[in-house]
Design a protein around this motif. Structure first.
Motif, PDB file in Angstrom:
ATOM      1  N   LYS A 167      -8.347  10.228  -0.786  1.00 51.31           N
ATOM      2  CA  LYS A 167      -7.954   9.885   0.576  1.00 51.31           C
ATOM      3  C   LYS A 167      -6.459   9.593   0.698  1.00 51.31           C
ATOM      4  N   LYS A 168      -5.796   9.268  -0.438  1.00 47.46           N
ATOM      5  CA  LYS A 168      -4.365   8.987  -0.418  1.00 47.46           C
ATOM      6  C   LYS A 168      -3.590   9.942  -1.323  1.00 47.46           C
TER       7      LYS A 168
ATOM      8  N   GLU B 204      -4.110  13.416   7.418  1.00 43.48           N
ATOM      9  CA  GLU B 204      -4.662  12.062   7.349  1.00 43.48           C
ATOM     10  C   GLU B 204      -4.357  11.420   6.003  1.00 43.48           C
TER      11      GLU B 204
ATOM     12  N   ASP C   7      -9.574   2.559   7.164  1.00 41.06           N
ATOM     13  CA  ASP C   7      -9.061   3.839   7.666  1.00 41.06           C
ATOM     14  C   ASP C   7      -8.546   3.656   9.087  1.00 41.06           C
TER      15      ASP C   7
ATOM     16  N   ARG D 137      -2.275   7.926   5.126  1.00 37.92           N
ATOM     17  CA  ARG D 137      -2.798   6.829   4.304  1.00 37.92           C
ATOM     18  C   ARG D 137      -1.857   6.519   3.145  1.00 37.92           C
TER      19      ARG D 137
END
Length: 324
Positions: A91-92, A157, A235, A161
């Motif tokens: 996610k990062k 996204e 998030d 992040r």
């Protein structure tokens, strides 16, 4: 955080369910287990609770069973990959995501499998083969372009992040229109109903506007129902949180505002449909089918929330083992 209250949303479209839903439910786990896409217990439990078979049967109510199975497996692949993008260490890591996406697009465009390919790549090879047995290469190229747009949204996204950025409202809306992946699933409505809208309609500015409004309707309903989970997991990519953060209002007020935006968009969709000109007898039939597919996705997606437990927890997923 406490679960946010879901406001009533305006849905003038009737609910429909595919007659093959029970058979599809029996198929639900077959394909993902064959390709070992649920390689850990948290992914397995999450998939079972999500009930993607219900979403597919609601979104494509008139589909024949073989096309419905393929559409279901596409939805399964996208949602499982989406979890990796949103809930694992990826996610990062936007650059790593870019590399995965580059390879997935190569696979979708016909590249042969290599020893370094992941389980997700092997699953895509199967999906490509089965889809092209039922669909034209021209339609499939449109579909791949829509998937590429979705991949770009996921990377944007991840980049936010990694940098700790909360995008402003306009930037978020632009990203969300890609990361929600609705262009691709609307294209599957063509596949499931065995037609393809001609380029003169696909490129018409009014049709593009209908698509964009449909994407926003689905995005904002999803943001409302997923807000509690996403905010709890840290998030920021949710319109409820973005409005809360930048406008300095309560989460409850932000939720109410998103619901109002959603309902305005539904009315805008109906209004725009009423002003569509006649394109000629055959094209009018095609556009009617396409709009019906939009309505089915909007309503089917909403109905799915009451059956699915996908957005009921905020657990962090372990990164799926990608190698066979």
């Amino acid at each position: 955080m406490n679960q946010l209250t879901h406001p009533d949303l305006y849905y003038p479209f009737p609910s429909h369910i595919n007659k093959y839903i029970d058979v599809l439910e029996a198929h639900d786990l077959e394909w993902v287990l064959r390709f070992n896409l649920l390689a850990n217990e948290s992914s397995y439990q999450r998939f079972c609770k999500s009930k993607f078979f219900f979403l597919a049967a609601s979104a494509y109510p008139d589909s024949n069973f073989e096309e419905l199975k393929i559409a279901h497996d596409w939805l399964s692949w996208v949602f499982i990959w989406d979890d990796q993008c949103d809930l694992s260490e990826l996610k990062k890591q936007p650059e790593i995501l870019k590399n995965f996406h580059k390879r997935y697009l190569e696979i979708l465009n016909g590249a042969e499998v290599i020893s370094q390919d992941t389980l997700f790549s092997h699953a895509l090879i199967d999906l490509r083969k089965r889809t092209l047995q039922k669909a034209s290469l021209k339609w499939f190229k449109h579909f791949v372009n829509y998937l590429e747009d979705y991949f770009c949204g996921c990377v944007q996204e991840a980049n936010n992040r990694a940098k700790g950025i909360v995008p402003d409202v306009n930037t978020y809306i632009k990203i969300r229109r890609s990361s929600v992946g609705v262009y691709a699933v609307l294209a599957l409505a063509e596949f499931c109903n065995q037609f393809m809208i001609p380029d003169v309609l696909r490129n018409h500015y009014l049709v593009k506007k209908l698509e964009l409004i449909t994407i926003d309707i689905i995005s904002w309903s999803n943001d409302i129902f997923s807000a509690s989970r996403e905010i709890a997991s840290g998030d920021v990519h949710n319109l409820v949180f973005v409005l809360h953060y930048h406008n300095q209002i309560s989460l409850e007020e932000a939720t109410k505002q998103v619901a109002e935006i959603h309902d305005i968009e539904v009315r805008s969709l109906l209004s725009l449909e009423s002003f569509l000109p006649s394109f000629g007898k055959e094209l009018d039939i095609d556009i009617a089918k396409y709009i019906s597919g939009m309505h089915s996705w909007i309503r089917g997606n909403f109905d799915w929330y009451s059956h699915s437990f996908r957005y009921h927890n905020s657990e962090m997923l372990k990164l799926t083992e990608f190698k066979e």
